[in-house]
Design a protein around this motif. Structure first.
Motif, mmCIF file in Angstrom:
data_model
loop_
_atom_site.group_PDB
_atom_site.id
_atom_site.type_symbol
_atom_site.label_atom_id
_atom_site.label_comp_id
_atom_site.label_asym_id
_atom_site.label_seq_id
_atom_site.Cartn_x
_atom_site.Cartn_y
_atom_site.Cartn_z
ATOM 1 N N MET A 1 44.035 32.135 43.814
ATOM 2 C CA MET A 1 43.323 32.007 45.082
ATOM 3 C C MET A 1 41.832 32.050 44.818
ATOM 4 N N SER A 2 41.133 31.020 45.188
ATOM 5 C CA SER A 2 39.696 30.965 44.969
ATOM 6 C C SER A 2 38.959 31.248 46.254
ATOM 7 N N VAL A 3 37.709 31.721 46.118
ATOM 8 C CA VAL A 3 36.892 32.027 47.277
ATOM 9 C C VAL A 3 36.285 30.743 47.828
ATOM 10 N N ASP A 4 36.321 30.576 49.126
ATOM 11 C CA ASP A 4 35.743 29.419 49.787
ATOM 12 C C ASP A 4 34.226 29.478 49.685
ATOM 13 N N GLN A 102 40.581 53.139 49.292
ATOM 14 C CA GLN A 102 39.723 52.106 48.710
ATOM 15 C C GLN A 102 39.069 51.240 49.789
ATOM 16 N N THR A 103 37.805 50.915 49.573
ATOM 17 C CA THR A 103 37.098 50.031 50.501
ATOM 18 C C THR A 103 36.917 48.638 49.911
ATOM 19 N N ASP A 104 37.047 48.518 48.585
ATOM 20 C CA ASP A 104 36.901 47.239 47.902
ATOM 21 C C ASP A 104 37.830 47.218 46.696
ATOM 22 N N VAL A 105 38.434 46.062 46.443
ATOM 23 C CA VAL A 105 39.273 45.882 45.262
ATOM 24 C C VAL A 105 38.738 44.693 44.475
ATOM 25 N N ILE A 106 38.524 44.892 43.170
ATOM 26 C CA ILE A 106 38.024 43.842 42.296
ATOM 27 C C ILE A 106 39.089 43.537 41.244
ATOM 28 N N TRP A 107 39.538 42.284 41.209
ATOM 29 C CA TRP A 107 40.536 41.879 40.221
ATOM 30 C C TRP A 107 39.836 41.073 39.126
ATOM 31 N N LEU A 108 39.821 41.610 37.908
ATOM 32 C CA LEU A 108 39.300 40.887 36.757
ATOM 33 C C LEU A 108 40.450 40.110 36.117
ATOM 34 N N ASP A 109 40.323 38.790 36.100
ATOM 35 C CA ASP A 109 41.424 37.931 35.658
ATOM 36 C C ASP A 109 40.961 36.874 34.671
ATOM 37 N N HIS A 160 51.066 40.271 30.709
ATOM 38 C CA HIS A 160 50.027 39.413 31.282
ATOM 39 C C HIS A 160 50.514 38.673 32.523
ATOM 40 N N SER A 161 51.640 37.972 32.402
ATOM 41 C CA SER A 161 52.148 37.202 33.541
ATOM 42 C C SER A 161 52.641 38.109 34.652
ATOM 43 N N VAL A 162 53.133 39.296 34.285
ATOM 44 C CA VAL A 162 53.600 40.252 35.296
ATOM 45 C C VAL A 162 52.443 40.706 36.175
ATOM 46 N N VAL A 163 51.327 41.052 35.527
ATOM 47 C CA VAL A 163 50.148 41.500 36.265
ATOM 48 C C VAL A 163 49.597 40.375 37.128
ATOM 49 N N GLN A 164 49.537 39.168 36.580
ATOM 50 C CA GLN A 164 49.025 38.046 37.364
ATOM 51 C C GLN A 164 49.875 37.795 38.605
ATOM 52 N N LYS A 165 51.179 37.833 38.458
ATOM 53 C CA LYS A 165 52.071 37.614 39.594
ATOM 54 C C LYS A 165 51.842 38.677 40.662
ATOM 55 N N ARG A 166 51.718 39.926 40.232
ATOM 56 C CA ARG A 166 51.515 41.021 41.187
ATOM 57 C C ARG A 166 50.179 40.898 41.898
ATOM 58 N N GLU A 167 49.120 40.626 41.149
ATOM 59 C CA GLU A 167 47.803 40.562 41.773
ATOM 60 C C GLU A 167 47.638 39.330 42.655
ATOM 61 N N LYS A 168 48.310 38.239 42.321
ATOM 62 C CA LYS A 168 48.292 37.071 43.204
ATOM 63 C C LYS A 168 48.942 37.412 44.541
ATOM 64 N N ALA A 169 50.018 38.188 44.482
ATOM 65 C CA ALA A 169 50.661 38.632 45.722
ATOM 66 C C ALA A 169 49.732 39.551 46.503
ATOM 67 N N GLY A 175 43.216 39.536 50.035
ATOM 68 C CA GLY A 175 42.104 38.687 49.635
ATOM 69 C C GLY A 175 41.067 38.518 50.729
ATOM 70 N N ILE A 176 39.806 38.335 50.327
ATOM 71 C CA ILE A 176 38.731 38.253 51.310
ATOM 72 C C ILE A 176 38.876 37.037 52.217
ATOM 73 N N GLU A 177 39.508 35.978 51.716
ATOM 74 C CA GLU A 177 39.711 34.816 52.569
ATOM 75 C C GLU A 177 40.753 35.081 53.651
ATOM 76 N N SER A 178 41.542 36.127 53.435
ATOM 77 C CA SER A 178 42.546 36.513 54.440
ATOM 78 C C SER A 178 42.044 37.650 55.317
ATOM 79 N N GLY A 179 40.736 37.935 55.200
ATOM 80 C CA GLY A 179 40.165 39.025 55.982
ATOM 81 C C GLY A 179 40.310 40.372 55.329
ATOM 82 N N GLY A 180 40.651 40.391 54.020
ATOM 83 C CA GLY A 180 40.869 41.644 53.312
ATOM 84 C C GLY A 180 39.666 42.066 52.485
#
Length: 216
Positions: A1-4, A102-109, A160-169, A175-180
């Motif tokens: 998911m990319s930021v608009d 938490q007030t902010d979540v940062i995912w390093l990917d 690696h793929s497990v973490v990516q799948k979880r964080e994508k969910a 996500g900020i594009e979803s108002g999160g």
């Protein structure tokens, strides 16, 4: 998911009262980038930084009991009500705490082939005593690092793929594009984007538009 890119998002959300409680997550084995960002961001905001690995691992790689881990984490929260930066996943133990505070979540990917060689390099440096371990008293040895089921190298590859799948969910929900409150820094240019973001936070603090003080 990319930021608009056509939309404007705040550099940090906070709680609306000048307090920032930032949770940094990332790929398994990607300890150094998460912790480095955590240290830098905590310094900028003037809040404490806590790598969760230091709570999980006691000397000689002894895992902290779940109840003890949660108690120690709650003590940290109680001692720092005005903000913090935390790095590490540990959703199975701390998800309820995180979602509440938490007030902010940062995912390093970063791409696997970008951070995996760096992990190998850091592992060799730790084995040679040139870099500190992820938790006091948890020195790495050659057998554990490369020939054990508990190997950080094996863990990184398999998770690696497990973490990516979880964080994508998580991004779909938070996500900020979803108002999160969750944003992602990923791809081969993730370090540049992250550096620009940190500079934006510093500028906002200097202008008095963000709580905290620049720890320069």
């Amino acid at each position: 998911m990319s930021v608009d890119a056509t939309k404007t998002y705040p550099a940090l959300f906070g709680d609306g009262k000048g307090h920032y409680k930032v949770h940094i997550v990332g790929n398994s084995g990607d300890f150094h980038p998460r912790t480095t960002l955590g240290e830098e961001l905590a310094k900028i905001l003037g809040v404490p930084h806590l790598p969760l690995d230091t709570l999980q691992w006691e000397p000689n790689w002894t895992p902290s009991p779940r109840d003890k881990f949660r108690t120690r984490f709650q003590e940290f929260l109680d001692q720092n009500p005005n903000g913090w930066v935390i790095d590490g996943n540990y959703y199975s133990v701390l998800r309820d705490f995180m979602e509440k505070h938490q007030t902010d979540v940062i995912w390093l990917d970063p791409p696997f082939w970008l951070y995996f060689p760096r992990l190998l390099f850091r592992t060799f440096r730790r084995l040679l005593g040139l870099e500190p371990s992820c938790s006091p008293g948890c020195d790495e040895d050659w057998r554990e690092a490369f020939f054990s089921k508990e190997s950080i190298i094996l863990w990184c590859i398999t998770q690696h793929s497990v973490v990516q799948k979880r964080e994508k969910a998580n991004m779909r929900d938070l996500g900020i594009e979803s108002g999160g409150i969750m944003r992602r820094f990923g791809g081969w240019g993730y370090a540049r984007e992250m550096a620009d973001w940190k500079r934006e936070i510093e500028v906002l603090i200097r202008r008095g538009e963000l709580g905290g003080e620049v720890g320069m």
